[in-house]
Motif scaffolding. Structure first.
Motif, short mmCIF file in Angstrom:
data_model
loop_
_atom_site.label_atom_id
_atom_site.label_comp_id
_atom_site.label_asym_id
_atom_site.label_seq_id
_atom_site.Cartn_x
_atom_site.Cartn_y
_atom_site.Cartn_z
N GLY A 75 48.22 3.81 -8.97
CA GLY A 75 46.80 4.28 -9.02
C GLY A 75 46.35 5.27 -9.91
N ALA A 76 45.15 5.07 -10.54
CA ALA A 76 44.51 6.07 -11.42
C ALA A 76 43.10 6.24 -11.38
CB ALA A 76 45.34 5.77 -12.85
N LEU A 77 42.78 7.32 -11.90
CA LEU A 77 41.49 7.75 -12.40
C LEU A 77 41.23 8.45 -13.74
CD1 LEU A 77 40.48 9.75 -8.86
CD2 LEU A 77 39.71 7.37 -9.70
N CYS A 271 31.98 17.92 -14.91
CA CYS A 271 31.93 16.63 -14.50
C CYS A 271 33.35 16.21 -13.89
CB CYS A 271 31.49 15.82 -15.43
SG CYS A 271 29.81 16.10 -16.21
N SER A 272 33.36 15.37 -12.91
CA SER A 272 34.82 14.77 -12.43
C SER A 272 34.53 13.38 -11.75
CB SER A 272 35.19 15.55 -11.39
OG SER A 272 36.55 15.40 -10.98
N ALA A 273 35.64 12.98 -11.26
CA ALA A 273 35.63 11.44 -10.90
C ALA A 273 34.93 11.55 -9.36
CB ALA A 273 37.00 11.03 -10.72
N SER A 274 34.04 10.45 -9.21
CA SER A 274 33.23 10.21 -8.08
C SER A 274 34.04 9.45 -7.12
CB SER A 274 32.06 9.20 -8.52
OG SER A 274 32.29 8.12 -9.32
N PRO A 275 33.34 9.30 -6.10
CA PRO A 275 34.27 8.66 -4.85
C PRO A 275 34.55 7.28 -5.24
CG PRO A 275 32.24 10.20 -3.77
CD PRO A 275 32.22 10.17 -5.62
N PRO A 276 35.89 6.72 -4.97
CA PRO A 276 36.64 7.26 -3.82
C PRO A 276 37.34 8.38 -4.20
CG PRO A 276 37.51 5.18 -4.80
CD PRO A 276 36.15 5.36 -5.35
N SER A 277 37.25 9.26 -5.27
CA SER A 277 38.04 10.46 -5.32
C SER A 277 37.27 11.42 -4.34
CB SER A 277 37.55 10.80 -6.76
OG SER A 277 38.24 12.08 -6.87
N SER A 278 37.90 11.97 -3.46
CA SER A 278 37.17 13.07 -2.69
C SER A 278 37.61 14.49 -3.71
CB SER A 278 38.13 13.31 -1.34
OG SER A 278 39.32 13.53 -1.53
N GLY A 279 38.51 14.40 -4.56
CA GLY A 279 38.84 15.56 -5.34
C GLY A 279 37.78 16.18 -6.03
N GLY A 280 37.22 15.30 -7.02
CA GLY A 280 36.06 15.48 -7.80
C GLY A 280 35.16 16.18 -7.27
N MET A 324 34.11 11.75 2.74
CA MET A 324 34.49 11.05 1.68
C MET A 324 35.05 9.50 1.96
SD MET A 324 33.95 12.81 -1.20
CE MET A 324 32.42 12.91 -0.64
N GLY A 325 34.93 8.62 1.23
CA GLY A 325 35.49 7.26 1.50
C GLY A 325 35.10 6.58 0.38
N ASP A 326 35.45 5.01 0.44
CA ASP A 326 35.02 4.02 -0.52
C ASP A 326 33.62 3.77 -0.53
OD1 ASP A 326 34.82 1.78 -2.07
OD2 ASP A 326 36.52 0.82 -1.33
N PRO A 327 33.05 4.16 -1.59
CA PRO A 327 31.54 3.85 -1.85
C PRO A 327 31.12 2.56 -1.77
CG PRO A 327 32.54 4.46 -3.97
CD PRO A 327 33.65 4.62 -3.19
N ASP A 328 31.85 1.78 -1.97
CA ASP A 328 31.50 0.10 -1.90
C ASP A 328 31.66 -0.33 -0.49
OD1 ASP A 328 31.37 0.33 -4.49
OD2 ASP A 328 33.43 -0.74 -4.77
N ARG A 329 32.05 0.64 0.69
CA ARG A 329 31.97 0.16 1.85
C ARG A 329 31.40 1.12 2.77
NH1 ARG A 329 36.81 -3.34 1.87
NH2 ARG A 329 36.17 -3.73 3.96
N VAL A 330 31.25 2.41 2.42
CA VAL A 330 30.88 3.42 3.54
C VAL A 330 29.59 4.09 2.51
CG1 VAL A 330 32.68 3.27 5.11
CG2 VAL A 330 32.58 5.14 3.12
N PRO A 331 28.61 4.88 3.35
CA PRO A 331 27.71 5.31 2.45
C PRO A 331 27.94 6.95 2.21
CG PRO A 331 26.93 5.31 4.71
CD PRO A 331 28.36 4.51 4.77
N VAL A 332 28.70 7.00 1.31
CA VAL A 332 29.24 8.57 0.75
C VAL A 332 28.10 9.32 0.19
CG1 VAL A 332 30.88 9.90 -0.48
CG2 VAL A 332 31.55 7.46 0.43
N PRO A 333 27.76 10.31 0.93
CA PRO A 333 26.66 11.22 0.45
C PRO A 333 26.97 11.94 -0.88
CG PRO A 333 27.56 12.28 2.16
CD PRO A 333 28.11 11.07 2.08
N THR A 447 41.24 9.91 -2.70
CA THR A 447 42.00 10.87 -3.31
C THR A 447 41.94 11.87 -3.78
OG1 THR A 447 43.76 10.81 -5.34
CG2 THR A 447 41.56 9.34 -5.25
N THR A 448 42.71 12.98 -3.71
CA THR A 448 42.33 14.30 -4.20
C THR A 448 42.50 14.36 -5.75
OG1 THR A 448 44.55 15.10 -3.63
CG2 THR A 448 42.86 15.51 -1.97
N MET A 449 42.82 13.41 -6.36
CA MET A 449 42.81 13.30 -7.72
C MET A 449 41.37 13.85 -8.32
SD MET A 449 45.30 10.12 -9.09
CE MET A 449 44.50 8.69 -8.26
N ALA A 450 41.46 14.70 -9.31
CA ALA A 450 40.22 15.29 -9.79
C ALA A 450 40.33 15.39 -11.50
CB ALA A 450 40.05 16.57 -9.19
N PRO A 451 40.22 14.31 -12.13
CA PRO A 451 40.19 14.38 -13.65
C PRO A 451 38.82 15.01 -13.91
CG PRO A 451 40.06 11.99 -12.73
CD PRO A 451 40.44 12.96 -11.82
#
Length: 563
Positions: A75-77, A271-280, A324-333, A447-451
């Motif tokens: 998987g990747a971001l 600027c970094s990756a948005s959820p489901p990245s928790s790392g960003g 943090m979670g999948d923003p398509d399935r839960v309301p991530v703030p 994921t904690t990935m944070a490009p």
């Protein structure tokens, strides 16, 4: 005459890799975790390819030469800066849960409980791979060269061979008995004596070469709807715990465009990756708090600076696990978590002289403050980062993973399978505080990935950065950003600086570095740091007058190459 990969690697290790850095200024650059991958990306740029083209080539080579950390079945971001349009875009290809997945990851078909360690290295833990579909989407949007040309360097490396790299040898040695159980892994990386092949031993992967040739000819769909799909399903279906993945899961997987999340710090936009990245999000929280706490006024290697880094890391970790979670399935703030008001409030919780007794999740929505955090999933370690800038000014920050080193510890068509489903929350949480990251069919784990791409005051990229290393990704990237923007460090210092952080679930200081000497002063401030190995893989490119400079993490085999 074209050098064979083995000879090319030796040449690179003698020249650029000895320092791991390009001092700059260069007009185009690639920083990656292996010299052959960096060279493949630079060659694509020299041939007129874009940063997006180079990312495809680098990932394909890493799949061959860094099979522990990353591959075409992971998987990747990715963040992409389009210089002509002055636009930053995000792409997400995280390995997702098959449709049949339930929250009972550690239960066999008959309902009996299976050990988490067994499941983590089984077909059950394999997520529907997203890297290839994501790269195909990025290439369609920003590529210049034909797809088939981008896979040629990886095909050569797999067919002609490459020397066993030091990092790969070390990783295999750490889990030799477990890895040797898989006949495909044993045939590739172990000798007749049953021991891992020595560093420098030529490694060839004809099965992956054949898969790469098929992907070059037929495109990424050869995996998702073509003959490679059968190889993936066969490998995930093996015991001891067979997986849930089906042909339909592969065929219907979608890579997604997701807008990056940005916030202000040190006079720039981080600027970094948005959820489901928790790392960003966690990265921006740390950097934002440290800016507000005035870390720029402190000495870089002081206990006072380390104290602030640990406290910010603890607070960001609590929020990451809770929200943090999948923003398509839960309301991530997402926006509230990086808003100036919230970051100022979180920074005020930090006493500059004393560690807080407990770092709890905040209430960015001003409700239910301090709710219990969901359990952290298994630590992600098998991850790699790529930073690229092309001559036109386009930039790519790209983090790619198998999750744990060697993922599910099995191969399909010579390619390592991920174990991405271990990134879901191990504890779904109580009814009054359900884990946003609970597993469900079709859902993407956090994921904690944070490009990351940092935009300067002129709105143009100033830093292109990211890392591998599990939860330590967040700490290493955040401190590298602080190192450059607050303390004026160059890329060599920022990539090699001693690691400090708490995102891995405990306060950590890197052994055999100046950070270890901070243990006693930090204990006097109320911390309980552990001194140990903190292996990461940070790659960084920085804009300097006249071009770019770059460096790769000296803890791994990477280099930055440019011209």
């Amino acid at each position: 005459m074209r050098l064979r990969p083995a000879l090319l690697l030796a040449a690179l290790l003698t020249t650029a890799a000895s320092a791991g850095a390009v001092e700059g200024p260069a007009r185009q650059m690639v920083a990656a975790a292996h010299p052959l991958a960096a060279r493949a990306g630079l060659d694509i740029l020299r041939a007129g390819g874009s940063a997006a083209d180079a990312a495809v080539a680098v990932q394909a080579v890493l799949s061959v030469v860094e099979p522990n950390a990353t591959g075409l079945l992971g998987g990747a971001l990715l963040l992409h800066w389009d210089a002509a349009a002055r636009r930053l875009a995000g792409y997400e290809g995280i390995a997702s849960a098959p449709a049949a997945a339930t929250s009972r990851l550690v239960e066999a078909a008959d309902g009996t409980r299976v050990g988490a360690a067994t499941v983590a290295r089984s077909g059950r833990a394999v997520g529907v791979p997203g890297t290839l579909r994501m790269l195909a989407l990025v290439h369609a949007d920003h590529g210049r060269l034909p797809w088939r040309d981008l896979l040629a360097p990886a095909i050569r490396a797999a067919e002609e061979g490459f020397p066993m790299p030091p990092t790969l040898h070390r990783v295999i040695g750490a889990r030799a008995s477990e890895l040797a159980r898989d006949p495909d892994i044993r045939a590739l990386y172990f000798g007749p004596d049953g021991k891992p092949l020595p560093v420098g031993t030529p490694i060839r992967n004809p099965a992956q070469a054949a898969a790469l040739r098929l992907l070059a000819q037929a495109g990424s769909e050869a995996l998702y709807r073509g003959p490679l799909a059968g190889a993936v399903l066969e490998a995930t279906g093996r015991e001891p715990v067979s997986g849930w993945m089906t042909a339909e899961d592969l065929a219907t997987y979608e890579a997604k465009r997701r807008d990056p999340v940005c916030s202000a710090a040190f006079g720039r936009q981080v600027c970094s990756a948005s959820p489901p990245s928790s790392g960003g999000v966690a990265l921006q929280q740390q950097v934002g708090m440290l800016d507000r706490l005035g870390i720029a006024r402190l000495a870089p290697d002081s206990a006072e600076a380390a104290h602030l880094i640990l406290e910010a890391s603890r607070l960001a970790t609590a929020d990451r696990r809770r929200w943090m979670g999948d923003p398509d399935r839960v309301p991530v703030p997402t926006a509230p978590l990086v808003s100036p008001t919230y970051l100022e409030a979180r920074a005020r919780l930090i006493d500059p002289a004393r560690a807080m007794a407990e770092a709890s999740a905040g209430n960015p929505l001003e409700r239910h403050g301090g709710l219990p955090a969901a359990s952290d999933p298994l630590a992600l370690a098998g991850t790699s980062h790529v930073a690229i800038v092309d001559a036109a000014g386009d930039a790519v920050s790209f983090t790619t993973t198998n999750n744990l080193n060697f993922g599910a510890e099995r191969l399909a068509a010579g390619i390592t399978l991920n174990n991405g489903l271990t990134n879901f929350a191990a504890n779904p949480g109580p009814a009054e505080s359900p884990a946003f990251n609970a597993m469900a069919g079709g859902k993407r784990p956090v994921t904690t990935m944070a490009p990351t791409i940092v935009l300067g005051a002129d709105g143009m990229p100033e830093l292109v950065v990211g890392a591998g290393g599990g939860a330590r990704i967040v700490d290493s990237v955040a401190v590298a950003v602080v190192e450059v923007l607050a303390w004026g460090a160059d890329t060599r210092r920022a990539t090699g600086r001693p690691r400090i952080g708490a995102q891995n679930g405990e306060e950590e200081l890197e052994a055999n570095t100046p950070a270890a000497a901070l243990a006693e002063p930090l204990r006097a401030m109320g911390h309980a740091p552990r001194v140990g190995e903190m292996n990461t893989g940070l790659q960084l490119i920085r804009r300097v007058p006249g071009g770019w400079e770059g460096a790769a993490d000296p803890r791994r085999d990477g280099v930055a190459l440019g011209d």
